[in-house]
Design a protein around this motif. Structure first.
Motif, PDB file in Angstrom:
ATOM      1  N   TYR A 195       0.690  -1.283  -0.315  1.00  0.00           N
ATOM      2  CA  TYR A 195       0.121  -0.106  -0.113  1.00  0.00           C
ATOM      3  C   TYR A 195       1.030   1.302   0.102  1.00  0.00           C
ATOM      4  CZ  TYR A 195      -3.991  -2.358   1.190  1.00  0.00           C
ATOM      5  OH  TYR A 195      -5.207  -3.046   0.878  1.00  0.00           O
ATOM      6  N   SER A 196       0.812   2.084  -0.695  1.00  0.00           N
ATOM      7  CA  SER A 196       1.120   3.436  -0.522  1.00  0.00           C
ATOM      8  C   SER A 196       0.061   4.217   0.791  1.00  0.00           C
ATOM      9  CB  SER A 196       0.994   4.494  -1.927  1.00  0.00           C
ATOM     10  OG  SER A 196       1.247   5.443  -2.210  1.00  0.00           O
ATOM     11  N   VAL A 197       0.989   4.737   1.623  1.00  0.00           N
ATOM     12  CA  VAL A 197       0.352   4.895   3.007  1.00  0.00           C
ATOM     13  C   VAL A 197       0.884   6.128   3.107  1.00  0.00           C
ATOM     14  CG1 VAL A 197       0.295   5.330   5.473  1.00  0.00           C
ATOM     15  CG2 VAL A 197       0.808   2.768   3.908  1.00  0.00           C
ATOM     16  N   THR A 198      -0.437   7.518   3.610  1.00  0.00           N
ATOM     17  CA  THR A 198      -0.315   8.278   3.710  1.00  0.00           C
ATOM     18  C   THR A 198      -1.325   8.716   5.866  1.00  0.00           C
ATOM     19  OG1 THR A 198      -1.220   9.131   1.410  1.00  0.00           O
ATOM     20  CG2 THR A 198      -1.472  11.062   4.078  1.00  0.00           C
ATOM     21  N   TYR A 199       0.482   9.332   6.601  1.00  0.00           N
ATOM     22  CA  TYR A 199       0.450   8.846   7.991  1.00  0.00           C
ATOM     23  C   TYR A 199       0.069  10.326   8.401  1.00  0.00           C
ATOM     24  CZ  TYR A 199       0.967   8.192  13.025  1.00  0.00           C
ATOM     25  OH  TYR A 199       0.724   8.794  14.127  1.00  0.00           O
ATOM     26  N   LEU A 200      -1.271  10.630   8.906  1.00  0.00           N
ATOM     27  CA  LEU A 200      -1.187  12.044   8.861  1.00  0.00           C
ATOM     28  C   LEU A 200      -1.223  11.976  10.544  1.00  0.00           C
ATOM     29  CD1 LEU A 200      -4.902  12.637   7.251  1.00  0.00           C
ATOM     30  CD2 LEU A 200      -2.987  13.400   6.601  1.00  0.00           C
ATOM     31  N   GLY A 201      -0.801  11.641  11.381  1.00  0.00           N
ATOM     32  CA  GLY A 201      -0.364  11.854  12.726  1.00  0.00           C
ATOM     33  C   GLY A 201      -1.700  11.846  14.253  1.00  0.00           C
ATOM     34  N   SER A 202      -1.219  12.617  15.082  1.00  0.00           N
ATOM     35  CA  SER A 202      -2.350  12.367  15.651  1.00  0.00           C
ATOM     36  C   SER A 202      -3.015  13.829  16.108  1.00  0.00           C
ATOM     37  CB  SER A 202      -1.750  11.456  17.789  1.00  0.00           C
ATOM     38  OG  SER A 202      -0.944  13.079  17.582  1.00  0.00           O
ATOM     39  N   ALA A 203      -4.384  13.384  16.824  1.00  0.00           N
ATOM     40  CA  ALA A 203      -5.194  14.522  17.263  1.00  0.00           C
ATOM     41  C   ALA A 203      -5.002  15.586  15.694  1.00  0.00           C
ATOM     42  CB  ALA A 203      -4.398  15.459  18.361  1.00  0.00           C
ATOM     43  N   ASN A 204      -6.017  14.605  14.674  1.00  0.00           N
ATOM     44  CA  ASN A 204      -6.448  15.167  13.310  1.00  0.00           C
ATOM     45  C   ASN A 204      -7.966  15.941  13.651  1.00  0.00           C
ATOM     46  OD1 ASN A 204      -4.391  15.163  11.398  1.00  0.00           O
ATOM     47  ND2 ASN A 204      -4.581  12.846  12.771  1.00  0.00           N
ATOM     48  N   PRO A 205      -9.038  17.302  13.446  1.00  0.00           N
ATOM     49  CA  PRO A 205      -9.281  17.474  13.390  1.00  0.00           C
ATOM     50  C   PRO A 205     -10.393  17.041  12.440  1.00  0.00           C
ATOM     51  CG  PRO A 205      -8.330  19.382  12.908  1.00  0.00           C
ATOM     52  CD  PRO A 205      -7.336  18.767  13.479  1.00  0.00           C
ATOM     53  N   ILE A 206     -11.421  16.575  12.296  1.00  0.00           N
ATOM     54  CA  ILE A 206     -12.441  15.974  11.709  1.00  0.00           C
ATOM     55  C   ILE A 206     -12.491  16.760   9.873  1.00  0.00           C
ATOM     56  CG2 ILE A 206     -14.447  16.883  11.513  1.00  0.00           C
ATOM     57  CD1 ILE A 206     -14.063  12.938  11.310  1.00  0.00           C
ATOM     58  N   ASP A 207     -12.683  17.583  10.128  1.00  0.00           N
ATOM     59  CA  ASP A 207     -11.978  18.488   8.786  1.00  0.00           C
ATOM     60  C   ASP A 207     -11.425  18.317   7.613  1.00  0.00           C
ATOM     61  OD1 ASP A 207     -11.041  20.048  10.698  1.00  0.00           O
ATOM     62  OD2 ASP A 207     -11.623  21.796   9.696  1.00  0.00           O
ATOM     63  N   GLN A 208     -10.229  17.963   8.593  1.00  0.00           N
ATOM     64  CA  GLN A 208      -8.770  17.573   7.719  1.00  0.00           C
ATOM     65  C   GLN A 208      -8.417  16.048   7.758  1.00  0.00           C
ATOM     66  OE1 GLN A 208      -5.378  18.889  10.241  1.00  0.00           O
ATOM     67  NE2 GLN A 208      -4.123  17.840   9.056  1.00  0.00           N
ATOM     68  N   ILE A 209      -9.056  15.015   8.021  1.00  0.00           N
ATOM     69  CA  ILE A 209     -10.056  13.954   8.049  1.00  0.00           C
ATOM     70  C   ILE A 209     -10.137  13.675   6.762  1.00  0.00           C
ATOM     71  CG2 ILE A 209     -10.013  12.033   8.341  1.00  0.00           C
ATOM     72  CD1 ILE A 209      -7.895  12.432   9.979  1.00  0.00           C
ATOM     73  N   ILE A 210     -11.031  14.634   6.834  1.00  0.00           N
ATOM     74  CA  ILE A 210     -12.568  14.610   5.465  1.00  0.00           C
ATOM     75  C   ILE A 210     -11.824  15.231   3.959  1.00  0.00           C
ATOM     76  CG2 ILE A 210     -14.335  15.791   4.589  1.00  0.00           C
ATOM     77  CD1 ILE A 210     -15.956  15.510   7.647  1.00  0.00           C
ATOM     78  N   GLY A 211     -11.246  16.754   4.480  1.00  0.00           N
ATOM     79  CA  GLY A 211     -10.024  16.784   3.283  1.00  0.00           C
ATOM     80  C   GLY A 211      -9.081  15.827   2.752  1.00  0.00           C
ATOM     81  N   ALA A 212      -8.200  14.995   3.482  1.00  0.00           N
ATOM     82  CA  ALA A 212      -7.505  14.618   3.168  1.00  0.00           C
ATOM     83  C   ALA A 212      -7.823  13.195   2.299  1.00  0.00           C
ATOM     84  CB  ALA A 212      -6.504  13.970   4.188  1.00  0.00           C
ATOM     85  N   ILE A 213      -9.164  12.904   2.011  1.00  0.00           N
ATOM     86  CA  ILE A 213     -10.058  11.660   2.073  1.00  0.00           C
ATOM     87  C   ILE A 213     -10.296  12.238   0.730  1.00  0.00           C
ATOM     88  CG2 ILE A 213     -12.376   9.960   1.816  1.00  0.00           C
ATOM     89  CD1 ILE A 213     -12.093  10.177   5.234  1.00  0.00           C
ATOM     90  N   ILE A 214     -11.543  13.192   0.220  1.00  0.00           N
ATOM     91  CA  ILE A 214     -11.373  13.946  -0.840  1.00  0.00           C
ATOM     92  C   ILE A 214      -9.975  13.398  -1.470  1.00  0.00           C
ATOM     93  CG2 ILE A 214     -12.004  16.272  -1.608  1.00  0.00           C
ATOM     94  CD1 ILE A 214     -14.254  16.157   0.489  1.00  0.00           C
ATOM     95  N   GLU A 215      -9.150  14.564  -1.439  1.00  0.00           N
ATOM     96  CA  GLU A 215      -7.969  14.630  -1.611  1.00  0.00           C
ATOM     97  C   GLU A 215      -6.859  13.449  -2.306  1.00  0.00           C
ATOM     98  OE1 GLU A 215      -3.331  16.730  -1.318  1.00  0.00           O
ATOM     99  OE2 GLU A 215      -4.992  17.029  -0.130  1.00  0.00           O
ATOM    100  N   ILE A 216      -6.699  12.395  -1.235  1.00  0.00           N
ATOM    101  CA  ILE A 216      -6.109  10.931  -1.394  1.00  0.00           C
ATOM    102  C   ILE A 216      -7.137  10.275  -2.024  1.00  0.00           C
ATOM    103  CG2 ILE A 216      -5.251   9.641  -0.076  1.00  0.00           C
ATOM    104  CD1 ILE A 216      -3.659  11.890   1.625  1.00  0.00           C
ATOM    105  N   GLN A 217      -8.214  10.253  -2.356  1.00  0.00           N
ATOM    106  CA  GLN A 217      -8.972   8.793  -2.323  1.00  0.00           C
ATOM    107  C   GLN A 217      -8.597   7.800  -2.717  1.00  0.00           C
ATOM    108  OE1 GLN A 217     -10.250   9.675  -6.272  1.00  0.00           O
ATOM    109  NE2 GLN A 217     -11.202  11.865  -6.043  1.00  0.00           N
ATOM    110  N   PRO A 218      -8.349   7.527  -0.913  1.00  0.00           N
ATOM    111  CA  PRO A 218      -7.869   5.980  -0.748  1.00  0.00           C
ATOM    112  C   PRO A 218      -8.916   5.275  -0.169  1.00  0.00           C
ATOM    113  CG  PRO A 218      -8.002   7.401   1.891  1.00  0.00           C
ATOM    114  CD  PRO A 218      -8.128   8.359   0.395  1.00  0.00           C
ATOM    115  N   GLU A 219      -8.385   3.915  -0.699  1.00  0.00           N
ATOM    116  CA  GLU A 219      -8.913   2.384  -1.172  1.00  0.00           C
ATOM    117  C   GLU A 219      -9.964   2.550   0.503  1.00  0.00           C
ATOM    118  OE1 GLU A 219      -7.454   2.827  -4.720  1.00  0.00           O
ATOM    119  OE2 GLU A 219      -5.980   2.973  -3.155  1.00  0.00           O
ATOM    120  N   VAL A 220      -8.403   2.718   2.142  1.00  0.00           N
ATOM    121  CA  VAL A 220      -8.753   2.324   3.306  1.00  0.00           C
ATOM    122  C   VAL A 220      -8.508   3.456   3.807  1.00  0.00           C
ATOM    123  CG1 VAL A 220      -8.062   0.372   5.146  1.00  0.00           C
ATOM    124  CG2 VAL A 220      -8.209   0.099   2.710  1.00  0.00           C
TER     125      VAL A 220
END
Length: 67
Positions: A30-55
């Motif tokens: 897998y190509s893994v993007t690790y965001l680290g700890s204590a992420n606001p939910i809007d940052q998580i959602i933005g990363a999902i939209i940008e990266i479009q991961p399978e998992v």
């Protein structure tokens, strides 16, 4: 290559488990993007939209804020 996004939500600073999972996922191709700890939910959602991961693998603290 399959993509995976990993991090911890909200005030959760306990990201060792998802980090170790990311290392295993990388070994499995897998190509893994690790965001680290204590992420606001809007940052998580933005990363999902940008990266479009399978998992998406998330760590969270069992509290009202994390829910």
């Amino acid at each position: 290559m399959k993509k995976m996004l990993i991090g911890a939500i909200g005030t959760c600073v306990h990201a060792a488990g998802v980090y170790n999972f990311s290392r295993i996922a990388a070994q499995e191709g897998y190509s893994v993007t690790y965001l680290g700890s204590a992420n606001p939910i809007d940052q998580i959602i933005g990363a999902i939209i940008e990266i479009q991961p399978e998992v998406v693998a998330l760590g969270y603290r069992l509290s009202a804020e994390g829910a």
